[in-house]
Design a protein around this motif. Structure first.
Motif, PDB file in Angstrom:
ATOM      1  N   LEU A  80      13.536  67.301  17.046  1.00  0.00           N
ATOM      2  CA  LEU A  80      12.960  68.381  16.250  1.00  0.00           C
ATOM      3  C   LEU A  80      13.956  69.531  16.136  1.00  0.00           C
ATOM      4  N   LYS A  81      14.014  70.113  14.966  1.00  0.00           N
ATOM      5  CA  LYS A  81      14.859  71.291  14.770  1.00  0.00           C
ATOM      6  C   LYS A  81      14.271  72.484  15.520  1.00  0.00           C
ATOM      7  N   ASP A  82      12.929  72.578  15.560  1.00  0.00           N
ATOM      8  CA  ASP A  82      12.269  73.755  16.128  1.00  0.00           C
ATOM      9  C   ASP A  82      10.997  73.333  16.855  1.00  0.00           C
ATOM     10  N   TRP A  83      10.819  73.795  18.086  1.00  0.00           N
ATOM     11  CA  TRP A  83       9.598  73.467  18.848  1.00  0.00           C
ATOM     12  C   TRP A  83       8.340  73.949  18.138  1.00  0.00           C
ATOM     13  N   ALA A  84       8.447  74.920  17.248  1.00  0.00           N
ATOM     14  CA  ALA A  84       7.279  75.388  16.505  1.00  0.00           C
ATOM     15  C   ALA A  84       6.666  74.275  15.660  1.00  0.00           C
ATOM     16  N   ASP A  85       7.430  73.223  15.377  1.00  0.00           N
ATOM     17  CA  ASP A  85       6.944  72.111  14.563  1.00  0.00           C
ATOM     18  C   ASP A  85       6.344  70.973  15.392  1.00  0.00           C
ATOM     19  N   TYR A  86       6.305  71.119  16.703  1.00  0.00           N
ATOM     20  CA  TYR A  86       5.844  70.047  17.591  1.00  0.00           C
ATOM     21  C   TYR A  86       4.406  69.615  17.278  1.00  0.00           C
ATOM     22  N   ARG A 104       8.166  57.421  24.411  1.00  0.00           N
ATOM     23  CA  ARG A 104       8.975  58.261  23.535  1.00  0.00           C
ATOM     24  C   ARG A 104       9.567  59.424  24.309  1.00  0.00           C
ATOM     25  N   PHE A 105      10.515  60.076  23.679  1.00  0.00           N
ATOM     26  CA  PHE A 105      10.949  61.383  24.131  1.00  0.00           C
ATOM     27  C   PHE A 105      11.071  62.266  22.908  1.00  0.00           C
ATOM     28  N   CYS A 106      11.080  63.577  23.139  1.00  0.00           N
ATOM     29  CA  CYS A 106      11.214  64.535  22.053  1.00  0.00           C
ATOM     30  C   CYS A 106      12.089  65.681  22.553  1.00  0.00           C
ATOM     31  N   ILE A 107      13.139  65.983  21.792  1.00  0.00           N
ATOM     32  CA  ILE A 107      14.002  67.103  22.133  1.00  0.00           C
ATOM     33  C   ILE A 107      14.192  67.998  20.918  1.00  0.00           C
ATOM     34  N   GLN A 108      14.590  69.232  21.176  1.00  0.00           N
ATOM     35  CA  GLN A 108      14.954  70.158  20.113  1.00  0.00           C
ATOM     36  C   GLN A 108      16.465  70.146  19.972  1.00  0.00           C
ATOM     37  N   CYS A 109      16.938  70.047  18.727  1.00  0.00           N
ATOM     38  CA  CYS A 109      18.384  70.034  18.495  1.00  0.00           C
ATOM     39  C   CYS A 109      18.672  70.346  17.027  1.00  0.00           C
ATOM     40  N   GLY A 110      19.921  70.562  16.731  1.00  0.00           N
ATOM     41  CA  GLY A 110      20.331  70.711  15.343  1.00  0.00           C
ATOM     42  C   GLY A 110      20.348  69.343  14.675  1.00  0.00           C
ATOM     43  N   LEU A 111      20.031  69.301  13.396  1.00  0.00           N
ATOM     44  CA  LEU A 111      20.058  68.052  12.635  1.00  0.00           C
ATOM     45  C   LEU A 111      21.164  68.122  11.584  1.00  0.00           C
ATOM     46  N   ARG A 113      21.471  68.301   8.415  1.00  0.00           N
ATOM     47  CA  ARG A 113      21.379  69.314   7.363  1.00  0.00           C
ATOM     48  C   ARG A 113      20.339  70.342   7.789  1.00  0.00           C
ATOM     49  N   PRO A 114      20.542  71.606   7.449  1.00  0.00           N
ATOM     50  CA  PRO A 114      19.638  72.660   7.929  1.00  0.00           C
ATOM     51  C   PRO A 114      18.174  72.510   7.501  1.00  0.00           C
ATOM     52  N   ASP A 115      17.905  71.864   6.361  1.00  0.00           N
ATOM     53  CA  ASP A 115      16.529  71.743   5.882  1.00  0.00           C
ATOM     54  C   ASP A 115      15.758  70.585   6.517  1.00  0.00           C
ATOM     55  N   PHE A 116      16.440  69.714   7.249  1.00  0.00           N
ATOM     56  CA  PHE A 116      15.719  68.657   7.955  1.00  0.00           C
ATOM     57  C   PHE A 116      15.033  69.256   9.167  1.00  0.00           C
ATOM     58  N   LEU A 117      13.791  68.849   9.390  1.00  0.00           N
ATOM     59  CA  LEU A 117      13.000  69.371  10.499  1.00  0.00           C
ATOM     60  C   LEU A 117      12.797  68.361  11.614  1.00  0.00           C
ATOM     61  N   VAL A 118      12.876  67.057  11.274  1.00  0.00           N
ATOM     62  CA  VAL A 118      12.596  66.013  12.260  1.00  0.00           C
ATOM     63  C   VAL A 118      13.435  64.774  11.953  1.00  0.00           C
ATOM     64  N   GLU A 119      13.850  64.113  13.007  1.00  0.00           N
ATOM     65  CA  GLU A 119      14.531  62.823  12.914  1.00  0.00           C
ATOM     66  C   GLU A 119      13.933  61.930  13.989  1.00  0.00           C
ATOM     67  N   ILE A 120      13.670  60.676  13.649  1.00  0.00           N
ATOM     68  CA  ILE A 120      13.103  59.727  14.609  1.00  0.00           C
ATOM     69  C   ILE A 120      13.887  58.428  14.534  1.00  0.00           C
ATOM     70  N   ALA A 121      14.220  57.882  15.699  1.00  0.00           N
ATOM     71  CA  ALA A 121      14.805  56.548  15.820  1.00  0.00           C
ATOM     72  C   ALA A 121      13.827  55.706  16.636  1.00  0.00           C
TER      73      ALA A 121
END
Length: 129
Positions: A80-86, A104-111, A113-121
Protein backbone atom coordinates in the motif's frame (compact mmCIF):
# COMPACT_ATOMS: atom_id res chain seq x y z
CA UNK A 1 10.98 -28.52 -13.88
CA UNK A 2 9.77 -26.41 -16.83
CA UNK A 3 7.73 -23.28 -16.31
CA UNK A 4 4.80 -22.00 -18.34
CA UNK A 5 4.19 -18.29 -18.86
CA UNK A 6 0.60 -17.33 -18.05
CA UNK A 7 -0.81 -14.42 -20.04
CA UNK A 8 -4.59 -13.96 -19.94
CA UNK A 9 -6.32 -12.98 -23.20
CA UNK A 10 -6.45 -9.21 -23.67
CA UNK A 11 -3.45 -8.56 -21.41
CA UNK A 12 -1.57 -5.40 -22.32
CA UNK A 13 2.16 -5.20 -22.85
CA UNK A 14 3.94 -5.00 -19.47
CA UNK A 15 5.85 -1.79 -18.70
CA UNK A 16 8.87 -3.81 -17.55
CA UNK A 17 10.48 -7.18 -18.43
CA UNK A 18 8.12 -9.62 -16.68
CA UNK A 19 5.22 -12.00 -17.33
CA UNK A 20 1.80 -11.58 -15.70
CA UNK A 21 2.24 -15.04 -14.23
CA UNK A 22 4.22 -18.23 -14.44
CA UNK A 23 3.34 -21.78 -13.46
CA UNK A 24 5.64 -24.61 -12.45
CA UNK A 25 4.63 -27.93 -10.91
CA UNK A 26 1.04 -26.73 -10.40
CA UNK A 27 2.01 -23.54 -8.58
CA UNK A 28 1.04 -20.20 -10.13
CA UNK A 29 3.13 -17.15 -9.32
CA UNK A 30 1.34 -13.90 -10.17
CA UNK A 31 3.57 -10.88 -10.64
CA UNK A 32 3.04 -7.74 -8.63
CA UNK A 33 -0.16 -6.36 -10.11
CA UNK A 34 -1.15 -2.71 -10.39
CA UNK A 35 -4.33 -1.01 -11.60
CA UNK A 36 -3.36 -0.27 -15.20
CA UNK A 37 -5.88 0.96 -17.74
CA UNK A 38 -5.84 -0.36 -21.33
CA UNK A 39 -3.19 2.21 -22.33
CA UNK A 40 -0.83 1.39 -19.40
CA UNK A 41 -1.99 4.48 -17.53
CA UNK A 42 -3.24 4.47 -13.95
CA UNK A 43 -6.88 3.41 -13.57
CA UNK A 44 -9.13 4.69 -10.78
CA UNK A 45 -6.80 7.50 -9.70
CA UNK A 46 -7.40 8.33 -6.03
CA UNK A 47 -9.83 5.41 -5.53
CA UNK A 48 -8.39 2.60 -3.39
CA UNK A 49 -11.50 0.44 -3.79
CA UNK A 50 -11.48 0.79 -7.59
CA UNK A 51 -7.76 0.07 -7.82
CA UNK A 52 -8.00 -2.92 -5.45
CA UNK A 53 -10.92 -4.35 -7.43
CA UNK A 54 -9.06 -3.98 -10.73
CA UNK A 55 -5.88 -5.52 -9.30
CA UNK A 56 -7.78 -8.53 -7.91
CA UNK A 57 -9.72 -9.00 -11.15
CA UNK A 58 -6.40 -9.05 -13.02
CA UNK A 59 -4.98 -11.61 -10.57
CA UNK A 60 -8.15 -13.65 -10.95
CA UNK A 61 -7.65 -13.63 -14.73
CA UNK A 62 -4.10 -14.96 -14.41
CA UNK A 63 -5.13 -17.72 -11.99
CA UNK A 64 -8.14 -18.71 -14.11
CA UNK A 65 -6.02 -18.78 -17.28
CA UNK A 66 -3.79 -21.26 -15.43
CA UNK A 67 -6.83 -23.43 -14.65
CA UNK A 68 -7.56 -22.32 -11.09
CA UNK A 69 -9.81 -20.02 -9.11
CA UNK A 70 -9.21 -17.46 -6.39
CA UNK A 71 -9.99 -20.26 -3.91
CA UNK A 72 -6.63 -21.74 -4.99
CA UNK A 73 -4.70 -18.64 -3.90
CA UNK A 74 -2.59 -19.53 -0.87
CA UNK A 75 -0.57 -16.35 -0.37
CA UNK A 76 -0.89 -12.65 -1.17
CA UNK A 77 1.72 -9.95 -0.80
CA UNK A 78 0.08 -6.53 -0.52
CA UNK A 79 1.85 -3.20 -0.92
CA UNK A 80 0.00 0.00 0.00
CA UNK A 81 1.16 3.51 -0.75
CA UNK A 82 -0.62 4.84 2.36
CA UNK A 83 -1.94 3.12 5.51
CA UNK A 84 -4.99 5.40 5.23
CA UNK A 85 -6.13 3.09 2.40
CA UNK A 86 -5.92 -0.11 4.49
CA UNK A 87 -9.65 -0.27 5.36
CA UNK A 88 -10.77 0.41 1.78
CA UNK A 89 -8.41 -2.22 0.40
CA UNK A 90 -9.61 -4.77 2.99
CA UNK A 91 -13.27 -4.08 2.14
CA UNK A 92 -12.75 -5.07 -1.50
CA UNK A 93 -10.25 -7.84 -0.66
CA UNK A 94 -12.90 -9.54 1.51
CA UNK A 95 -15.29 -9.61 -1.49
CA UNK A 96 -12.76 -11.61 -3.52
CA UNK A 97 -11.81 -13.95 -0.66
CA UNK A 98 -15.12 -14.58 1.17
CA UNK A 99 -14.35 -18.03 2.59
CA UNK A 100 -11.05 -19.29 3.91
CA UNK A 101 -8.53 -16.51 3.51
CA UNK A 102 -5.06 -16.92 2.00
CA UNK A 103 -2.05 -16.11 4.13
CA UNK A 104 -0.77 -12.62 3.40
CA UNK A 105 1.31 -9.68 4.43
CA UNK A 106 0.74 -5.98 3.90
CA UNK A 107 3.34 -3.23 3.97
CA UNK A 108 3.42 0.47 3.18
CA UNK A 109 5.89 1.51 0.49
CA UNK A 110 6.38 3.63 -2.58
CA UNK A 111 4.99 2.19 -5.82
CA UNK A 112 6.25 2.50 -9.41
CA UNK A 113 4.05 5.54 -10.18
CA UNK A 114 2.74 8.11 -7.68
CA UNK A 115 -0.95 7.55 -8.58
CA UNK A 116 -0.88 3.83 -7.82
CA UNK A 117 -2.31 3.09 -4.38
CA UNK A 118 -1.99 -0.71 -4.15
CA UNK A 119 0.00 -3.56 -5.64
CA UNK A 120 -0.64 -7.25 -4.96
CA UNK A 121 1.37 -10.34 -5.91
CA UNK A 122 -0.06 -13.83 -5.39
CA UNK A 123 0.74 -17.51 -5.25
CA UNK A 124 -1.87 -20.13 -6.10
CA UNK A 125 -1.74 -23.94 -6.12
CA UNK A 126 -3.83 -25.29 -8.99
CA UNK A 127 -2.53 -28.86 -9.12
CA UNK A 128 0.31 -30.65 -10.82
CA UNK A 129 0.89 -30.09 -14.53
Amino acid sequence: MPKTVITPPGTGIPIAPFSPGTMADGVVYVSGTLAFDKDNGVAHVGDIEGQTRQVLQTIQGVVETAGGTLADVTYNMIFLKDWADYAGMNKVYAEFFPGEKPARFCIQCGLVRPDFLVEIASIAHVGKT
